[in-house]
Design a protein around this motif. Sequence first.
Motif, PDB file in Angstrom:
ATOM      1  N   GLY A  31     -41.282  96.208   4.114  1.00  0.00           N
ATOM      2  CA  GLY A  31     -39.897  96.635   4.046  1.00  0.00           C
ATOM      3  C   GLY A  31     -39.492  97.099   2.667  1.00  0.00           C
ATOM      4  N   GLU A  32     -38.212  97.452   2.557  1.00  0.00           N
ATOM      5  CA  GLU A  32     -37.685  98.006   1.307  1.00  0.00           C
ATOM      6  C   GLU A  32     -36.369  97.332   0.938  1.00  0.00           C
ATOM      7  OE1 GLU A  32     -37.372 102.145   2.172  1.00  0.00           O
ATOM      8  OE2 GLU A  32     -39.499 102.339   2.698  1.00  0.00           O
ATOM      9  N   GLY A  33     -36.314  96.034   1.113  1.00  0.00           N
ATOM     10  CA  GLY A  33     -35.097  95.311   0.784  1.00  0.00           C
ATOM     11  C   GLY A  33     -34.068  95.406   1.895  1.00  0.00           C
ATOM     12  N   VAL A  34     -32.811  95.152   1.525  1.00  0.00           N
ATOM     13  CA  VAL A  34     -31.753  95.110   2.523  1.00  0.00           C
ATOM     14  C   VAL A  34     -30.462  95.671   1.939  1.00  0.00           C
ATOM     15  CG1 VAL A  34     -31.021  92.784   1.872  1.00  0.00           C
ATOM     16  CG2 VAL A  34     -30.635  93.572   4.207  1.00  0.00           C
ATOM     17  N   ALA A  35     -29.696  96.365   2.772  1.00  0.00           N
ATOM     18  CA  ALA A  35     -28.352  96.809   2.394  1.00  0.00           C
ATOM     19  C   ALA A  35     -27.375  95.777   2.937  1.00  0.00           C
ATOM     20  CB  ALA A  35     -28.066  98.192   2.974  1.00  0.00           C
ATOM     21  N   CYS A  36     -26.521  95.256   2.060  1.00  0.00           N
ATOM     22  CA  CYS A  36     -25.718  94.099   2.439  1.00  0.00           C
ATOM     23  C   CYS A  36     -24.236  94.332   2.138  1.00  0.00           C
ATOM     24  CB  CYS A  36     -26.230  92.891   1.668  1.00  0.00           C
ATOM     25  SG  CYS A  36     -25.519  91.337   2.134  1.00  0.00           S
ATOM     26  N   GLY A  37     -23.395  94.074   3.133  1.00  0.00           N
ATOM     27  CA  GLY A  37     -21.954  94.201   2.952  1.00  0.00           C
ATOM     28  C   GLY A  37     -21.260  92.902   3.301  1.00  0.00           C
ATOM     29  N   VAL A  38     -20.196  92.586   2.546  1.00  0.00           N
ATOM     30  CA  VAL A  38     -19.476  91.329   2.754  1.00  0.00           C
ATOM     31  C   VAL A  38     -17.985  91.622   2.921  1.00  0.00           C
ATOM     32  CG1 VAL A  38     -18.949  89.053   1.808  1.00  0.00           C
ATOM     33  CG2 VAL A  38     -21.136  90.147   1.262  1.00  0.00           C
ATOM     34  N   ALA A  39     -17.381  90.929   3.886  1.00  0.00           N
ATOM     35  CA  ALA A  39     -15.927  90.978   4.036  1.00  0.00           C
ATOM     36  C   ALA A  39     -15.433  89.556   4.219  1.00  0.00           C
ATOM     37  CB  ALA A  39     -15.528  91.840   5.227  1.00  0.00           C
ATOM     38  N   SER A  40     -14.405  89.182   3.450  1.00  0.00           N
ATOM     39  CA  SER A  40     -13.872  87.825   3.521  1.00  0.00           C
ATOM     40  C   SER A  40     -12.356  87.862   3.560  1.00  0.00           C
ATOM     41  CB  SER A  40     -14.331  86.987   2.318  1.00  0.00           C
ATOM     42  OG  SER A  40     -13.728  85.714   2.346  1.00  0.00           O
ATOM     43  N   THR A  41     -11.780  86.983   4.349  1.00  0.00           N
ATOM     44  CA  THR A  41     -10.318  86.914   4.426  1.00  0.00           C
ATOM     45  C   THR A  41      -9.698  86.442   3.124  1.00  0.00           C
ATOM     46  OG1 THR A  41     -10.448  84.650   5.315  1.00  0.00           O
ATOM     47  CG2 THR A  41     -10.367  86.455   6.916  1.00  0.00           C
ATOM     48  N   GLU A  42     -10.500  85.917   2.209  1.00  0.00           N
ATOM     49  CA  GLU A  42      -9.977  85.451   0.923  1.00  0.00           C
ATOM     50  C   GLU A  42      -9.796  86.599  -0.062  1.00  0.00           C
ATOM     51  OE1 GLU A  42     -10.756  81.689  -2.090  1.00  0.00           O
ATOM     52  OE2 GLU A  42     -12.464  82.726  -1.243  1.00  0.00           O
ATOM     53  N   ASP A  43     -10.439  87.733   0.212  1.00  0.00           N
ATOM     54  CA  ASP A  43     -10.350  88.887  -0.682  1.00  0.00           C
ATOM     55  C   ASP A  43      -9.179  89.788  -0.289  1.00  0.00           C
ATOM     56  OD1 ASP A  43     -12.437  88.466  -2.544  1.00  0.00           O
ATOM     57  OD2 ASP A  43     -13.926  88.994  -1.035  1.00  0.00           O
ATOM     58  N   PRO A  44      -8.744  90.687  -1.181  1.00  0.00           N
ATOM     59  CA  PRO A  44      -7.600  91.572  -0.901  1.00  0.00           C
ATOM     60  C   PRO A  44      -7.966  92.707   0.052  1.00  0.00           C
ATOM     61  CG  PRO A  44      -8.489  92.057  -3.070  1.00  0.00           C
ATOM     62  CD  PRO A  44      -9.224  90.848  -2.578  1.00  0.00           C
ATOM     63  N   ILE A  45      -8.076  92.380   1.324  1.00  0.00           N
ATOM     64  CA  ILE A  45      -8.472  93.381   2.334  1.00  0.00           C
ATOM     65  C   ILE A  45      -7.356  93.621   3.341  1.00  0.00           C
ATOM     66  CG2 ILE A  45     -10.934  92.925   2.155  1.00  0.00           C
ATOM     67  CD1 ILE A  45     -10.692  91.074   4.578  1.00  0.00           C
ATOM     68  N   GLY A  46      -6.179  93.013   3.080  1.00  0.00           N
ATOM     69  CA  GLY A  46      -5.089  93.140   4.029  1.00  0.00           C
ATOM     70  C   GLY A  46      -5.194  92.075   5.107  1.00  0.00           C
ATOM     71  N   PRO A  47      -4.194  92.016   5.975  1.00  0.00           N
ATOM     72  CA  PRO A  47      -4.202  90.989   7.023  1.00  0.00           C
ATOM     73  C   PRO A  47      -5.368  91.174   7.992  1.00  0.00           C
ATOM     74  CG  PRO A  47      -2.466  92.606   7.418  1.00  0.00           C
ATOM     75  CD  PRO A  47      -3.001  92.903   6.056  1.00  0.00           C
ATOM     76  N   VAL A  48      -5.974  90.057   8.370  1.00  0.00           N
ATOM     77  CA  VAL A  48      -7.059  90.083   9.354  1.00  0.00           C
ATOM     78  C   VAL A  48      -6.562  89.345  10.595  1.00  0.00           C
ATOM     79  CG1 VAL A  48      -9.421  89.382   9.875  1.00  0.00           C
ATOM     80  CG2 VAL A  48      -8.823  90.147   7.565  1.00  0.00           C
ATOM     81  N   SER A  49      -6.099  90.116  11.558  1.00  0.00           N
ATOM     82  CA  SER A  49      -5.546  89.513  12.775  1.00  0.00           C
ATOM     83  C   SER A  49      -6.497  89.609  13.953  1.00  0.00           C
ATOM     84  CB  SER A  49      -4.227  90.199  13.145  1.00  0.00           C
ATOM     85  OG  SER A  49      -4.427  91.601  13.293  1.00  0.00           O
ATOM     86  N   SER A  50      -7.644  90.263  13.728  1.00  0.00           N
ATOM     87  CA  SER A  50      -8.607  90.388  14.823  1.00  0.00           C
ATOM     88  C   SER A  50     -10.029  90.315  14.284  1.00  0.00           C
ATOM     89  CB  SER A  50      -8.409  91.709  15.575  1.00  0.00           C
ATOM     90  OG  SER A  50      -8.819  92.806  14.761  1.00  0.00           O
ATOM     91  N   ALA A  51     -10.929  89.851  15.118  1.00  0.00           N
ATOM     92  CA  ALA A  51     -12.334  89.804  14.746  1.00  0.00           C
ATOM     93  C   ALA A  51     -12.873  91.204  14.500  1.00  0.00           C
ATOM     94  CB  ALA A  51     -13.140  89.108  15.857  1.00  0.00           C
TER      95      ALA A  51
END
Length: 380
Positions: A304-324
Amino acid sequence: MGDDRRLVAVVALAQGMAAAHTPRESWRAAALGACRALSGGFAALSVWERDLGRLRVLVNVGDRAADEDEFPDGEAYPVHQFPEITEFLHERWVAGGEPNAWVETAQGPAAGRPGYCHQRVAALRRRGRGSCVVAPIVLHGRAWGELYVARSVGTPVFDRADADFATVLAAVVAAGLAQTERLEEARRLAFTDALTGLANRRAVDVRLEEAVERHRVEGVVVSLVVCDLNGLKRVNDTLGHAVGDRLLERFGSVLSLCGAMLPGALAARLGGDEFCLLAVGPLADEVVKVADDLCRRAGELELGEGVACGVASTEDPIGPVSSARRLFRLADAAQYRAKAVRAARPVVAGREGPDDPVVRLADEPSRERTAERRRFRGRR
């Protein structure tokens, strides 16, 4: 108890176990059903743990003593304290005997084949019980454990007919336990990825919905890490799909290892070369730290050639998270950005200022988001 009443009791026991949704519910239904069927005051279901040489109590119901929890964590008894179990397993049954129940009283054996009863007699006296009936449970042709029903002092002592009826009840319990095992296996398969043994997309969807609801009601932090394993297609094309599967399995093990650093995290394969970690409770920085370690470990894999990784957390400034769905879109968009810029470390949604490109990408209409994804991918 007349034959008709006993038949009704057997049917009620079977129906109670059939209606159970979890092993615990099944154990409780078995003990309660047997207790009522035998007009007992107390009942317990125990499993024989061969490897540990002990009888472990799964559930206690009815009039419990102070030291008897309903679902005890550590109530277990060395089998050597109950030699009748060993005799039943290694002598009577092997010689063609049947797993018949027997009765003990506070004064000693009362019905059924006399056994080595001193421990049970002592327990009856200590807990104010006058008699008990013990029925071995046989599952898949092997001794699984025992059903135990007791009556208090001053009530009628169990007799031979009660012991015979307990043998019938134990067989009904064994059938119910077998059904529970089959249902649990079906549930496990329904929520497990066959190749890696990780959770699958269905399991993630269910858990994520529950987690976002907890975030909405309780404010708990929910974080999602979405990763895309780089280079799988090249491995499949040049070395074959068997080697590609091995790469997926190895990365699955790395993901599981990293997920263990976050208490209660769910490690899953979403499908193809996409994986994820779902963490409920840990702070966002803790999740990002684990994701960073995941990227490092993935880069050290032989294939393989590593991994592309993305993170989203409700603790970060991403706006309201009202749905999965929104949290998943954010983590997915972060992963696509990581893929596009060939990031060696995780891309985290909401951490690039007020006009965060990941948040913008996730919240755009689907057609525009798809085009943007293509632009990201075009930079590879």
